[in-house]
Motif scaffolding. Structure first.
Motif, PDB file in Angstrom:
ATOM      1  N   ALA A 152     -48.496 -25.924 -90.570  1.00  0.00           N
ATOM      2  CA  ALA A 152     -46.901 -26.486 -90.395  1.00  0.00           C
ATOM      3  C   ALA A 152     -46.840 -27.485 -89.412  1.00  0.00           C
ATOM      4  CB  ALA A 152     -46.254 -25.465 -90.443  1.00  0.00           C
ATOM      5  N   LEU A 153     -47.701 -27.175 -88.434  1.00  0.00           N
ATOM      6  CA  LEU A 153     -47.427 -27.966 -87.132  1.00  0.00           C
ATOM      7  C   LEU A 153     -48.446 -29.337 -86.599  1.00  0.00           C
ATOM      8  CD1 LEU A 153     -46.550 -24.845 -84.782  1.00  0.00           C
ATOM      9  CD2 LEU A 153     -45.061 -26.590 -85.814  1.00  0.00           C
ATOM     10  N   MET A 154     -49.473 -28.961 -87.424  1.00  0.00           N
ATOM     11  CA  MET A 154     -50.515 -29.962 -86.988  1.00  0.00           C
ATOM     12  C   MET A 154     -50.443 -31.583 -87.365  1.00  0.00           C
ATOM     13  SD  MET A 154     -53.464 -29.072 -90.193  1.00  0.00           S
ATOM     14  CE  MET A 154     -53.135 -29.700 -91.666  1.00  0.00           C
ATOM     15  N   HIS A 155     -51.149 -32.357 -86.825  1.00  0.00           N
ATOM     16  CA  HIS A 155     -51.114 -33.645 -87.064  1.00  0.00           C
ATOM     17  C   HIS A 155     -52.154 -33.680 -88.335  1.00  0.00           C
ATOM     18  CE1 HIS A 155     -49.106 -34.943 -83.345  1.00  0.00           C
ATOM     19  NE2 HIS A 155     -49.782 -33.923 -82.961  1.00  0.00           N
ATOM     20  N   LYS A 156     -51.871 -34.621 -89.462  1.00  0.00           N
ATOM     21  CA  LYS A 156     -52.848 -34.913 -90.378  1.00  0.00           C
ATOM     22  C   LYS A 156     -53.477 -36.094 -90.077  1.00  0.00           C
ATOM     23  CE  LYS A 156     -50.154 -32.151 -93.809  1.00  0.00           C
ATOM     24  NZ  LYS A 156     -49.214 -32.246 -94.938  1.00  0.00           N
ATOM     25  N   SER A 157     -53.433 -36.884 -89.119  1.00  0.00           N
ATOM     26  CA  SER A 157     -54.059 -38.162 -88.895  1.00  0.00           C
ATOM     27  C   SER A 157     -54.373 -38.000 -87.388  1.00  0.00           C
ATOM     28  CB  SER A 157     -53.435 -39.176 -89.250  1.00  0.00           C
ATOM     29  OG  SER A 157     -52.152 -39.255 -88.554  1.00  0.00           O
ATOM     30  N   TRP A 158     -55.458 -38.524 -87.034  1.00  0.00           N
ATOM     31  CA  TRP A 158     -55.780 -38.279 -85.326  1.00  0.00           C
ATOM     32  C   TRP A 158     -56.587 -39.557 -84.741  1.00  0.00           C
ATOM     33  CZ3 TRP A 158     -57.233 -35.348 -89.418  1.00  0.00           C
ATOM     34  CH2 TRP A 158     -58.641 -34.984 -89.788  1.00  0.00           C
ATOM     35  N   PRO A 159     -56.751 -39.687 -83.811  1.00  0.00           N
ATOM     36  CA  PRO A 159     -57.889 -40.914 -83.217  1.00  0.00           C
ATOM     37  C   PRO A 159     -59.025 -40.684 -83.564  1.00  0.00           C
ATOM     38  CG  PRO A 159     -56.196 -40.258 -81.476  1.00  0.00           C
ATOM     39  CD  PRO A 159     -56.328 -39.188 -82.800  1.00  0.00           C
ATOM     40  N   ALA A 160     -59.941 -41.552 -83.897  1.00  0.00           N
ATOM     41  CA  ALA A 160     -61.230 -41.568 -84.405  1.00  0.00           C
ATOM     42  C   ALA A 160     -61.985 -42.786 -84.197  1.00  0.00           C
ATOM     43  CB  ALA A 160     -61.378 -41.319 -85.890  1.00  0.00           C
ATOM     44  N   VAL A 161     -63.107 -42.553 -83.603  1.00  0.00           N
ATOM     45  CA  VAL A 161     -64.156 -43.601 -83.494  1.00  0.00           C
ATOM     46  C   VAL A 161     -65.475 -43.314 -84.217  1.00  0.00           C
ATOM     47  CG1 VAL A 161     -63.178 -44.448 -81.568  1.00  0.00           C
ATOM     48  CG2 VAL A 161     -65.054 -42.532 -81.289  1.00  0.00           C
ATOM     49  N   GLY A 193     -54.668 -37.537 -75.686  1.00  0.00           N
ATOM     50  CA  GLY A 193     -55.832 -37.315 -74.526  1.00  0.00           C
ATOM     51  C   GLY A 193     -57.245 -37.105 -75.209  1.00  0.00           C
ATOM     52  N   MET A 194     -57.428 -37.614 -76.413  1.00  0.00           N
ATOM     53  CA  MET A 194     -58.728 -37.405 -76.924  1.00  0.00           C
ATOM     54  C   MET A 194     -58.899 -38.425 -78.140  1.00  0.00           C
ATOM     55  SD  MET A 194     -58.007 -36.178 -80.320  1.00  0.00           S
ATOM     56  CE  MET A 194     -59.374 -35.396 -80.812  1.00  0.00           C
ATOM     57  N   THR A 195     -60.105 -38.241 -78.666  1.00  0.00           N
ATOM     58  CA  THR A 195     -60.535 -39.063 -80.015  1.00  0.00           C
ATOM     59  C   THR A 195     -61.639 -38.344 -80.395  1.00  0.00           C
ATOM     60  OG1 THR A 195     -60.983 -41.070 -80.824  1.00  0.00           O
ATOM     61  CG2 THR A 195     -62.174 -40.804 -78.879  1.00  0.00           C
ATOM     62  N   SER A 196     -61.766 -38.478 -81.655  1.00  0.00           N
ATOM     63  CA  SER A 196     -62.724 -37.562 -82.418  1.00  0.00           C
ATOM     64  C   SER A 196     -63.901 -38.509 -82.813  1.00  0.00           C
ATOM     65  CB  SER A 196     -62.329 -37.121 -83.750  1.00  0.00           C
ATOM     66  OG  SER A 196     -61.712 -38.083 -84.701  1.00  0.00           O
ATOM     67  N   MET A 235     -59.208 -28.942 -83.387  1.00  0.00           N
ATOM     68  CA  MET A 235     -59.479 -29.349 -84.502  1.00  0.00           C
ATOM     69  C   MET A 235     -58.997 -28.373 -85.591  1.00  0.00           C
ATOM     70  SD  MET A 235     -60.031 -32.639 -83.624  1.00  0.00           S
ATOM     71  CE  MET A 235     -60.404 -33.142 -85.289  1.00  0.00           C
ATOM     72  N   VAL A 236     -58.522 -28.803 -86.667  1.00  0.00           N
ATOM     73  CA  VAL A 236     -58.036 -27.683 -87.544  1.00  0.00           C
ATOM     74  C   VAL A 236     -58.942 -27.953 -88.981  1.00  0.00           C
ATOM     75  CG1 VAL A 236     -56.149 -26.729 -89.092  1.00  0.00           C
ATOM     76  CG2 VAL A 236     -55.486 -27.686 -86.876  1.00  0.00           C
ATOM     77  N   ASP A 267     -67.616 -28.773 -90.066  1.00  0.00           N
ATOM     78  CA  ASP A 267     -67.421 -30.238 -89.724  1.00  0.00           C
ATOM     79  C   ASP A 267     -66.412 -31.003 -90.418  1.00  0.00           C
ATOM     80  OD1 ASP A 267     -69.015 -30.318 -91.987  1.00  0.00           O
ATOM     81  OD2 ASP A 267     -70.665 -31.205 -91.164  1.00  0.00           O
ATOM     82  N   HIS A 268     -65.420 -30.374 -91.407  1.00  0.00           N
ATOM     83  CA  HIS A 268     -64.645 -31.179 -92.167  1.00  0.00           C
ATOM     84  C   HIS A 268     -63.147 -30.680 -91.760  1.00  0.00           C
ATOM     85  CE1 HIS A 268     -68.313 -31.382 -94.567  1.00  0.00           C
ATOM     86  NE2 HIS A 268     -67.794 -32.498 -95.218  1.00  0.00           N
ATOM     87  N   PRO A 269     -62.662 -31.665 -90.819  1.00  0.00           N
ATOM     88  CA  PRO A 269     -61.442 -31.307 -90.367  1.00  0.00           C
ATOM     89  C   PRO A 269     -60.371 -31.803 -91.082  1.00  0.00           C
ATOM     90  CG  PRO A 269     -62.353 -33.062 -89.301  1.00  0.00           C
ATOM     91  CD  PRO A 269     -63.314 -32.736 -90.106  1.00  0.00           C
ATOM     92  N   LYS A 270     -59.273 -31.130 -91.155  1.00  0.00           N
ATOM     93  CA  LYS A 270     -58.063 -31.478 -92.124  1.00  0.00           C
ATOM     94  C   LYS A 270     -56.715 -31.949 -91.209  1.00  0.00           C
ATOM     95  CE  LYS A 270     -58.872 -28.398 -95.848  1.00  0.00           C
ATOM     96  NZ  LYS A 270     -58.473 -27.177 -96.799  1.00  0.00           N
ATOM     97  N   GLY A 271     -56.914 -31.462 -89.594  1.00  0.00           N
ATOM     98  CA  GLY A 271     -55.881 -31.985 -88.879  1.00  0.00           C
ATOM     99  C   GLY A 271     -56.354 -31.773 -87.328  1.00  0.00           C
ATOM    100  N   LEU A 272     -55.108 -31.697 -86.578  1.00  0.00           N
ATOM    101  CA  LEU A 272     -55.356 -31.596 -85.393  1.00  0.00           C
ATOM    102  C   LEU A 272     -54.282 -31.024 -84.706  1.00  0.00           C
ATOM    103  CD1 LEU A 272     -56.955 -33.626 -82.484  1.00  0.00           C
ATOM    104  CD2 LEU A 272     -54.550 -32.974 -82.217  1.00  0.00           C
ATOM    105  N   ILE A 273     -54.273 -29.851 -83.835  1.00  0.00           N
ATOM    106  CA  ILE A 273     -53.022 -29.428 -83.395  1.00  0.00           C
ATOM    107  C   ILE A 273     -53.142 -29.330 -81.487  1.00  0.00           C
ATOM    108  CG2 ILE A 273     -53.783 -26.883 -83.323  1.00  0.00           C
ATOM    109  CD1 ILE A 273     -50.675 -26.188 -83.837  1.00  0.00           C
TER     110      ILE A 273
END
Length: 328
Positions: free
Chosen positions: A207-216, A235-238, A306-307, A311-317
């Motif tokens: 309910a609180l997580m980001h469903k998109s996040w920085p990635a390289v 403060g991060m990137t995946s 990571m949520v 190795d299969h994330p769905k989000g980030l909190i």
């Protein structure tokens, strides 16, 4: 009376209240009937209406608290003032409702005057009273009684003290039994407390997580990594390979990589993401509680998780999400 005598008198008065309540609670502990409570719970849950609490004076105040407890734990309820009910508010009660009336004596005038109307409507009625043989006790389908072996505990034996404590305990006992029968969970509790910090703590991570996040990508250079982190504002990137998580990069990872490059005489601009990343980032399930995420971050001294699974994330909190939701 000297100050010393006054203190002693106050202590005796306080002890009398505690002793009276403890004696009454001990008696109730041995005498309450679980089968009767179970039968009442079954009746309430079989109906589509609410539990209507009613009572006069101090019993009315306890009834209001019980109504609030029931409502917050999954049982629709309301408080109906018996005097107001006699002047029109009885129209708030429907045939699908159940009534739970409180009166120590069972003879409160306004409540007794209300009984014929409730009986005529055919509404199932329960009572919390010290006198099962009273007008209220006789009219009720279920009578949840208590005794006061040492009286009220009041120095004048006039003010309701132990009796209101026992009424309150009966209300909590009934609410807890309904919660158990209904299968009321932490998730349901959180839904009923959306504005409170307690409700936030009981929310799920999803309910609180980001469903998109920085990635390289793994081959991304230092400049691309910094650009991704700046744009993401977390403060991060995946580091991703399609949908697969390879690792994460934080400010600390970059500092350590730069120190290593300097020590080895390499150009920092030649660094790639896979050389800077942490390969086993901390993760949490999307079905975990927000409170669990907070505890995990505090224990690891990190600011995000990571949520997902493996190795299969769905989000980030992020810790800021927990602060905003008042989990922390």
């Amino acid at each position: 009376m000297t100050d010393e005598n006054q203190v002693a008198g106050d202590a005796e008065a306080g002890k009398a209240v505690l002793d009276a309540a403890l004696a009454a609670l001990g008696d109730l502990r041995e005498s309450w009937d679980p089968a009767q409570v179970e039968d009442w719970c079954g009746s309430v849950l079989s109906r589509s209406g609410r539990v209507v609490l009613t009572g006069m004076g101090k019993s009315g105040l306890v009834a209001q608290k019980i109504a609030a407890t029931l409502a917050s734990t999954g049982c629709p309820s309301l408080f109906l003032h018996p005097a107001e009910a006699l002047h029109g508010d009885l129209g708030m009660v429907t045939r699908e409702d159940s009534v739970l009336a409180l009166s120590n004596s069972g003879e409160s005038e306004e409540l007794v005057r209300l009984l014929p109307s409730l009986v005529r409507l055919g509404i199932p009625m329960a009572a919390i009273t010290a006198r099962p043989d009273s007008s209220l006790g006789q009219a009720a389908h279920w009578t949840f009684t208590y005794r006061l072996p040492q009286g009220e505990g009041c120095p004048l034996d006039l003010a309701p003290m132990a009796s209101t404590t026992l009424q309150l305990i009966w209300g909590d006992l009934l609410a807890a039994s309904l919660m158990s029968r209904r299968g009321f969970t932490r998730d349901h509790f959180a839904l009923n407390h959306p504005a409170g910090s307690l409700g936030a703590k009981l929310m799920k991570v999803k309910a609180l997580m980001h469903k998109s996040w920085p990635a390289v990508s793994a081959a991304s250079g230092l400049t691309d990594v910094l650009r991704s982190m700046t744009g993401g504002r977390l403060g991060m990137t995946s580091v991703m390979d399609g949908p697969r998580l390879l690792g994460v990069i934080t400010d600390g990872d970059i500092r350590r990589a730069l120190e290593t490059a300097e020590r080895e005489g390499r150009n920092p601009l030649d660094l790639q993401a896979e050389q800077m990343m942490t390969r086993t980032p901390a993760m949490i399930s999307e079905d975990a509680l927000a409170l669990e995420a907070a505890g995990d971050m505090e224990a690891r001294k990190i600011t995000f998780l990571m949520v997902g699974q493996a190795d299969h994330p769905k989000g980030l909190i992020h810790i800021h999400d927990l602060l905003t939701a008042k989990v922390l």
